[in-house]
Design a protein around this motif. Structure first.
Motif, PDB file in Angstrom:
ATOM      1  N   CYS A 178      -5.354 -15.632 -11.868  1.00  0.00           N
ATOM      2  CA  CYS A 178      -3.956 -16.098 -11.952  1.00  0.00           C
ATOM      3  C   CYS A 178      -3.826 -17.600 -12.198  1.00  0.00           C
ATOM      4  N   SER A 179      -4.869 -18.373 -12.022  1.00  0.00           N
ATOM      5  CA  SER A 179      -4.801 -19.841 -12.151  1.00  0.00           C
ATOM      6  C   SER A 179      -3.574 -20.395 -11.416  1.00  0.00           C
ATOM      7  N   PRO A 180      -3.483 -20.129 -10.112  1.00  0.00           N
ATOM      8  CA  PRO A 180      -2.259 -20.498  -9.394  1.00  0.00           C
ATOM      9  C   PRO A 180      -2.181 -21.995  -9.071  1.00  0.00           C
ATOM     10  N   LYS A 181      -0.951 -22.478  -9.015  1.00  0.00           N
ATOM     11  CA  LYS A 181      -0.724 -23.868  -8.602  1.00  0.00           C
ATOM     12  C   LYS A 181       0.351 -23.895  -7.515  1.00  0.00           C
ATOM     13  N   LYS A 182       0.208 -24.838  -6.626  1.00  0.00           N
ATOM     14  CA  LYS A 182       1.188 -25.024  -5.558  1.00  0.00           C
ATOM     15  C   LYS A 182       2.597 -25.085  -6.138  1.00  0.00           C
ATOM     16  N   GLY A 183       3.515 -24.409  -5.489  1.00  0.00           N
ATOM     17  CA  GLY A 183       4.909 -24.475  -5.916  1.00  0.00           C
ATOM     18  C   GLY A 183       5.293 -23.431  -6.956  1.00  0.00           C
ATOM     19  N   GLU A 184       4.334 -22.694  -7.450  1.00  0.00           N
ATOM     20  CA  GLU A 184       4.675 -21.688  -8.455  1.00  0.00           C
ATOM     21  C   GLU A 184       5.315 -20.450  -7.802  1.00  0.00           C
ATOM     22  N   THR A 185       5.976 -19.665  -8.653  1.00  0.00           N
ATOM     23  CA  THR A 185       6.630 -18.447  -8.177  1.00  0.00           C
ATOM     24  C   THR A 185       5.725 -17.246  -8.474  1.00  0.00           C
ATOM     25  N   VAL A 186       5.548 -16.420  -7.460  1.00  0.00           N
ATOM     26  CA  VAL A 186       4.588 -15.320  -7.537  1.00  0.00           C
ATOM     27  C   VAL A 186       5.274 -14.009  -7.172  1.00  0.00           C
ATOM     28  N   PHE A 187       5.068 -13.006  -8.003  1.00  0.00           N
ATOM     29  CA  PHE A 187       5.571 -11.678  -7.697  1.00  0.00           C
ATOM     30  C   PHE A 187       4.395 -10.720  -7.556  1.00  0.00           C
ATOM     31  N   VAL A 188       4.430  -9.917  -6.487  1.00  0.00           N
ATOM     32  CA  VAL A 188       3.361  -8.948  -6.218  1.00  0.00           C
ATOM     33  C   VAL A 188       3.992  -7.564  -6.095  1.00  0.00           C
ATOM     34  N   SER A 189       3.531  -6.618  -6.893  1.00  0.00           N
ATOM     35  CA  SER A 189       4.008  -5.240  -6.728  1.00  0.00           C
ATOM     36  C   SER A 189       3.031  -4.475  -5.842  1.00  0.00           C
ATOM     37  N   ALA A 190       3.469  -3.345  -5.307  1.00  0.00           N
ATOM     38  CA  ALA A 190       2.674  -2.621  -4.302  1.00  0.00           C
ATOM     39  C   ALA A 190       2.198  -3.629  -3.261  1.00  0.00           C
ATOM     40  N   ALA A 191       3.149  -4.437  -2.824  1.00  0.00           N
ATOM     41  CA  ALA A 191       2.798  -5.644  -2.065  1.00  0.00           C
ATOM     42  C   ALA A 191       2.324  -5.365  -0.646  1.00  0.00           C
ATOM     43  N   SER A 192       2.609  -4.197  -0.114  1.00  0.00           N
ATOM     44  CA  SER A 192       2.121  -3.931   1.242  1.00  0.00           C
ATOM     45  C   SER A 192       0.809  -3.159   1.215  1.00  0.00           C
ATOM     46  N   GLY A 193       0.278  -2.927   0.023  1.00  0.00           N
ATOM     47  CA  GLY A 193      -0.973  -2.188  -0.101  1.00  0.00           C
ATOM     48  C   GLY A 193      -2.196  -3.011   0.296  1.00  0.00           C
ATOM     49  N   ALA A 194      -3.333  -2.399   0.146  1.00  0.00           N
ATOM     50  CA  ALA A 194      -4.606  -2.982   0.589  1.00  0.00           C
ATOM     51  C   ALA A 194      -4.864  -4.344  -0.035  1.00  0.00           C
ATOM     52  N   VAL A 195      -4.467  -4.509  -1.291  1.00  0.00           N
ATOM     53  CA  VAL A 195      -4.698  -5.750  -2.029  1.00  0.00           C
ATOM     54  C   VAL A 195      -3.465  -6.653  -1.955  1.00  0.00           C
ATOM     55  N   GLY A 196      -2.293  -6.068  -2.196  1.00  0.00           N
ATOM     56  CA  GLY A 196      -1.057  -6.843  -2.303  1.00  0.00           C
ATOM     57  C   GLY A 196      -0.749  -7.689  -1.088  1.00  0.00           C
ATOM     58  N   GLN A 197      -0.938  -7.133   0.106  1.00  0.00           N
ATOM     59  CA  GLN A 197      -0.616  -7.887   1.324  1.00  0.00           C
ATOM     60  C   GLN A 197      -1.448  -9.163   1.413  1.00  0.00           C
ATOM     61  N   LEU A 198      -2.663  -9.129   0.856  1.00  0.00           N
ATOM     62  CA  LEU A 198      -3.516 -10.319   0.889  1.00  0.00           C
ATOM     63  C   LEU A 198      -3.135 -11.311  -0.198  1.00  0.00           C
ATOM     64  N   VAL A 199      -2.818 -10.797  -1.383  1.00  0.00           N
ATOM     65  CA  VAL A 199      -2.409 -11.693  -2.468  1.00  0.00           C
ATOM     66  C   VAL A 199      -1.216 -12.530  -2.007  1.00  0.00           C
ATOM     67  N   GLY A 200      -0.257 -11.870  -1.380  1.00  0.00           N
ATOM     68  CA  GLY A 200       0.917 -12.594  -0.892  1.00  0.00           C
ATOM     69  C   GLY A 200       0.549 -13.666   0.119  1.00  0.00           C
ATOM     70  N   GLN A 201      -0.348 -13.340   1.028  1.00  0.00           N
ATOM     71  CA  GLN A 201      -0.747 -14.326   2.039  1.00  0.00           C
ATOM     72  C   GLN A 201      -1.534 -15.482   1.416  1.00  0.00           C
ATOM     73  N   PHE A 202      -2.382 -15.173   0.447  1.00  0.00           N
ATOM     74  CA  PHE A 202      -3.121 -16.252  -0.242  1.00  0.00           C
ATOM     75  C   PHE A 202      -2.142 -17.173  -0.983  1.00  0.00           C
TER      76      PHE A 202
END
Lengths: 343, 343
Positions: free
Chosen positions: A149-173
């Motif tokens: 994702c090449s993320p940067k501070k302050g960017e807007t992030v959308f996660v689908s299946a967000a409570s799943g095994a992977v999604g819940q972590l992506v959101g926290q990261f």
């Protein structure tokens, strides 16, 4: 003399078409001799926890030349598991070791591909976490978010299946990096959990939205920098309309499509051009070299309570088919595991 | 006293839905005073060559917040042109200069946004080439191939709309780098030209293929490393099935879709995951900083005959609507230009 014990198995009856049903699998009572075959370097495992993962649906069809092989109809399903070593013909493993790796959906397995097994050293955490946050889904979230994702501070992030095994972590990261994070999920309970437990800025129930485009515009009036794609189909089409210029889409999964014989068409790919979007698929296998680094980072975070993880626990091998089927209706809340045995 | 002269124009009558037709445009006889308005820094241009580009179809609909603006119904169409400066209120341009830039589909234009004009220095080449190989399509091919595709010697490259303004160059760049290159086009004549003139390794007529997947497998038995995407739709779906692991798709255009009110759905995006494909849209505007470097490279190549370029020339402003419409049925062979005047 080796004792023979009973060994319950979950068998794939046939290649599956359309929606996966429990009746596509069957429980079978077999027996097994718990010894390493003479001259072999196999290990004998007692399976403790088994993982239910969406990619397993893909293995239930005939596959040629892909990153995984088809399951074999008439044989037990295989997947990630945490197991205890009962006997070992491989000097890297001793009786009593706890390992993570590819095993069978059965009480006991004899694994010859011991190079796929990973010895668990830190047992001062729930062992089942090695199927989730400390395992393949955790590394998927980590590599997908930081490397793709090449993320940067302050960017807007959308996660689908967000409570799943992977999604819940992506959101926290993403939150840890200082991003604005919104997740979608399929029930009020999951949406509440996203906001209260996983600290997403916002979350919504996609099943209650008539118009996904409008829903995304509500939460991202200025557009989405990063989309962590777990579902595919209509959601992807709506997201494409709402991406920002130079946005990135990490394609991790398309769980909404796995049970369809004819997948939904995606219509808005022209947005890739007008918004100069990079859309990139990835597989965790390409990032195994990061696993030690990831574990060293994540285990202390869990112990300190800075990252949390939600599991959905099915008790007993008998419940495994239903647990796997439930993934595709979104019945699970958090990482779906099956407890075969706790010791 | 300023003389008033007649000024034929091509007017967009209305926003266009469905397939573009000549009757969506009309020729209009107007007059113009060929002087710089008092106190203005505009330039008065005599238009020589006009460019027909697929993206222009996109501007014929109502657009909001995109990289280009809609054309204005009732006004002349605008686009890239090569023109001669008749009068200049901008000290950067003198009477007699030849410029490349945004101009109107008319005999004479008064351009106030002079910062968008580029003064042509090397006139020892066909001036119309500044609309093609030395202009936006050339830089598109260069930036798209070298900056987006991450090409390596020996890789396999597929180019759709391969005989078009951009495609013919992508293929030649790929050959120069030592790639295996196959192109698709829509007629026998184009296919022959791809192989004989542009030195593609192979080419095929997509209109004669019942099964695009099978056609691609014939030319790429081991798969495609790089797809330079100009068409979208069914071709993209077939390509996805034939990409190699870690392949790259540079999304330059989707010309097959521009006249459809409902675009075709793309069904095989799951391949992005299994093959870890990077699919990236791009616009030439993001690469204008490379233009001087590109020109310095490409002009000598053309002069030395190491790169060749094919144009399809429509004579007279009257033929412009038909030339533009022809892009979408693939009538043109090579870069479509319109000659308004040769001096």
């Amino acid at each position: 003399m080796t004792k023979e014990v009973s060994n319950k198995q979950v068998i794939l009856k046939h290649y599956v078409t359309g929606y996966l049903k429990e009746s596509d699998m069957e429980l079978k009572n077999t027996t097994i001799k718990l010894n390493v075959p003479k001259g072999s370097s196999a290990v004998v495992l007692k399976n403790l926890y088994l993982s239910c993962d969406p990619y397993m649906r893909y293995r239930m069809r005939k596959i040629e030349g892909s990153y995984v092989e088809s399951f074999i109809p008439g044989s037990p399903i295989t997947g990630y598991g945490v197991a205890k070593v009962l006997e070992s013909g491989d000097s890297n493993f001793q009786k009593g070791d706890i390992v993570l790796g590819r095993t069978g959906w059965e009480e006991y397995s004899i694994v010859t591909a011991t190079q796929t097994l990973f010895k668990i050293h830190d047992k001062d955490v729930p062992l089942s976490y090695y199927l989730g946050i400390f395992g393949m889904p955790g590394l998927t979230a980590y590599a997908g978010f930081y490397e793709v994702c090449s993320p940067k501070k302050g960017e807007t992030v959308f996660v689908s299946a967000a409570s799943g095994a992977v999604g819940q972590l992506v959101g926290q990261f993403a939150k840890m990096l200082g991003c604005y994070v919104v997740g979608s999920a399929g029930s009020k309970e999951k949406v509440d959990q996203l906001k209260s437990k996983f600290c997403f800025d916002e979350a919504f129930n996609y099943k209650e939205e008539q118009d996904l485009d409008a829903a995304l515009k509500r939460y991202f009036p200025d557009g989405i920098d990063i989309y962590f794609e777990n579902v595919g189909g209509k959601m992807l089409d709506a997201v494409l309309l709402n991406m920002k210029v130079h946005g990135r889409i990490a394609v991790c999964g398309m769980v909404s499509q796995y049970n369809l014989e004819q997948t939904e068409g995606v219509h808005n790919l022209f947005c890739l051009i007008t918004k100069r979007i990079r859309m990139e698929g990835f597989l965790v296998f390409d990032y195994y070299h990061l696993y030690p680094k990831y574990l060293a980072m994540i285990i202390p975070q869990i112990k300190a309570g800075k990252v949390v993880y939600a599991e959905d626990v099915a008790e007993g091998l008998e419940s495994a088919p239903s647990a796997l089927v439930g993934l595709f209706s979104g019945r699970n809340i958090g990482k779906q595991i099956v407890v075969v045995s706790r010791e």
